[in-house]
Design a protein around this motif. Structure first.
Motif, mmCIF file in Angstrom:
data_model
loop_
_atom_site.group_PDB
_atom_site.id
_atom_site.type_symbol
_atom_site.label_atom_id
_atom_site.label_comp_id
_atom_site.label_asym_id
_atom_site.label_seq_id
_atom_site.Cartn_x
_atom_site.Cartn_y
_atom_site.Cartn_z
ATOM 1 N N LEU A 77 0.825 -1.205 0.000
ATOM 2 C CA LEU A 77 0.000 0.000 0.000
ATOM 3 C C LEU A 77 0.860 1.256 0.000
ATOM 4 O O LEU A 77 0.558 2.234 -0.702
ATOM 5 C CB LEU A 77 -0.923 -0.004 1.221
ATOM 6 N N ALA A 78 1.940 1.236 0.761
ATOM 7 C CA ALA A 78 2.841 2.394 0.810
ATOM 8 C C ALA A 78 3.442 2.673 -0.559
ATOM 9 O O ALA A 78 3.623 3.836 -0.938
ATOM 10 C CB ALA A 78 3.956 2.150 1.831
ATOM 11 N N GLU A 79 3.738 1.629 -1.320
ATOM 12 C CA GLU A 79 4.278 1.815 -2.665
ATOM 13 C C GLU A 79 3.262 2.499 -3.573
ATOM 14 O O GLU A 79 3.615 3.352 -4.396
ATOM 15 C CB GLU A 79 4.676 0.466 -3.261
ATOM 16 N N VAL A 80 1.987 2.130 -3.432
ATOM 17 C CA VAL A 80 0.934 2.740 -4.248
ATOM 18 C C VAL A 80 0.780 4.216 -3.896
ATOM 19 O O VAL A 80 0.730 5.083 -4.777
ATOM 20 C CB VAL A 80 -0.407 2.015 -4.049
ATOM 21 N N GLY A 134 0.427 5.584 9.988
ATOM 22 C CA GLY A 134 1.390 6.472 9.357
ATOM 23 C C GLY A 134 1.140 6.657 7.870
ATOM 24 O O GLY A 134 1.345 7.750 7.324
ATOM 25 N N ILE A 135 0.688 5.594 7.198
ATOM 26 C CA ILE A 135 0.409 5.682 5.764
ATOM 27 C C ILE A 135 -0.777 6.606 5.512
ATOM 28 O O ILE A 135 -0.757 7.445 4.605
ATOM 29 C CB ILE A 135 0.127 4.282 5.187
ATOM 30 N N VAL A 136 -1.826 6.462 6.324
ATOM 31 C CA VAL A 136 -3.011 7.302 6.179
ATOM 32 C C VAL A 136 -2.653 8.764 6.448
ATOM 33 O O VAL A 136 -3.053 9.661 5.693
ATOM 34 C CB VAL A 136 -4.127 6.841 7.144
ATOM 35 N N LYS A 137 -1.876 8.990 7.487
ATOM 36 C CA LYS A 137 -1.488 10.360 7.833
ATOM 37 C C LYS A 137 -0.651 10.992 6.730
ATOM 38 O O LYS A 137 -0.873 12.153 6.345
ATOM 39 C CB LYS A 137 -0.700 10.367 9.149
ATOM 40 N N ALA A 138 0.303 10.250 6.182
ATOM 41 C CA ALA A 138 1.158 10.780 5.122
ATOM 42 C C ALA A 138 0.341 11.136 3.877
ATOM 43 O O ALA A 138 0.589 12.153 3.227
ATOM 44 C CB ALA A 138 2.240 9.760 4.767
ATOM 45 N N PRO A 153 -7.432 19.738 11.070
ATOM 46 C CA PRO A 153 -6.505 19.182 12.068
ATOM 47 C C PRO A 153 -6.056 17.783 11.632
ATOM 48 O O PRO A 153 -6.890 16.876 11.504
ATOM 49 C CB PRO A 153 -7.345 19.141 13.342
ATOM 50 N N ILE A 154 -4.778 17.617 11.387
ATOM 51 C CA ILE A 154 -4.286 16.390 10.755
ATOM 52 C C ILE A 154 -4.498 15.153 11.624
ATOM 53 O O ILE A 154 -4.869 14.086 11.119
ATOM 54 C CB ILE A 154 -2.799 16.536 10.350
ATOM 55 N N GLU A 155 -4.280 15.267 12.925
ATOM 56 C CA GLU A 155 -4.424 14.091 13.789
ATOM 57 C C GLU A 155 -5.877 13.632 13.841
ATOM 58 O O GLU A 155 -6.178 12.439 13.744
ATOM 59 C CB GLU A 155 -3.910 14.388 15.203
ATOM 60 N N VAL A 156 -6.785 14.586 13.992
ATOM 61 C CA VAL A 156 -8.211 14.248 14.055
ATOM 62 C C VAL A 156 -8.678 13.652 12.728
ATOM 63 O O VAL A 156 -9.365 12.629 12.684
ATOM 64 C CB VAL A 156 -9.058 15.491 14.394
ATOM 65 N N THR A 157 -8.298 14.308 11.643
ATOM 66 C CA THR A 157 -8.716 13.843 10.316
ATOM 67 C C THR A 157 -8.149 12.461 10.019
ATOM 68 O O THR A 157 -8.841 11.600 9.461
ATOM 69 C CB THR A 157 -8.255 14.836 9.227
ATOM 70 N N THR A 158 -6.896 12.229 10.413
ATOM 71 C CA THR A 158 -6.279 10.918 10.188
ATOM 72 C C THR A 158 -7.018 9.833 10.954
ATOM 73 O O THR A 158 -7.292 8.753 10.416
ATOM 74 C CB THR A 158 -4.801 10.932 10.615
#
Length: 216
Positions: A77-80, A134-138, A153-158
């Motif tokens: 998934l990270a590669e995609v 971490g993948i979702v956040k990135a 807000p990145i943490e909440v949205t992630t």
């Protein structure tokens, strides 16, 4: 030439990997409760003593199998997500790739069905976050930086998106019609993200000629 110690290390690592591979296969085919350590060791072609040298028991071996499955899925998934294209296209490709991976038997049974039962809800959730948060956040950070979605807000949205993806995986794994469920989950999550897009995002993606023509 390899030293005797390095050969022992290599043998030990190959033995452990054989046990994990055997556990992934058998837990997927038979489930946790119906799989004994004896049959795992037999399929890996190692002794029961060798198994206990690497793992304290059945749950420890399950957690290693869980980690192997998650590592494989999240690595792909990270590669995609880090692949070619703009941030929006990569995010959409990532959602579709994850939905497809949720159809895989090993991921369904080990990571989704049995993980919470064998590991306990809290430990399972922590493990899930370790591999995929971490993948979702990135991906979200890339969308915000590219101006594709509103700055939230990145943490909440992630955590909200992570929860949606996790719930979607559970829905797919528990459905009598996984293909239909996968399509519905993919469509729903995509529409939720589309609702967060900035008004400028689609305009930026249109060809220059089209923008000039509309301005006449």
């Amino acid at each position: 030439m390899a030293t005797a110690q390095s050969r022992r290390v290599d043998y030990s690592e190959s033995t452990r990997q054989a046990l994990v591979d055997s556990a992934v296969y058998l837990f997927t085919k038979r489930g946790y409760s119906a799989t004994s350590l004896d049959v795992i060791a037999k399929r890996a072609r190692v002794t029961k003593g060798a198994l206990y040298h690497h793992f304290s028991g059945k749950q420890a071996l399950f957690e290693a199998a869980f980690g192997a499955v998650e590592t494989g899925v999240m690595g792909r998934l990270a590669e995609v997500v880090a692949g070619p294209g703009n941030a929006w296209d990569r995010a959409m490709a990532g959602i579709q790739a994850y939905i497809k991976m949720c159809m895989e038997p090993s991921y369904q049974r080990i990571a989704i069905h049995e993980g919470p039962v064998v590991m306990g809800w809290e430990r399972w959730r922590e493990a899930e976050e370790h591999f995929s948060y971490g993948i979702v956040k990135a991906a979200l950070e890339s969308l915000i930086e590219a101006g594709e979605i509103e700055e939230l807000p990145i943490e909440v949205t992630t955590r909200i998106l992570f929860g949606a993806l996790s719930s979607g995986a559970t829905i797919i794994a528990g459905s009598e019609d996984p293909k239909k469920a996968a399509a519905e989950v993919g469509t729903t999550i995509t529409r939720v993200l589309t609702g967060l897009r900035t008004q400028a995002a689609p305009e930026r993606r249109r060809p220059k000629a089209a923008r000039v023509g509309n301005g006449r």
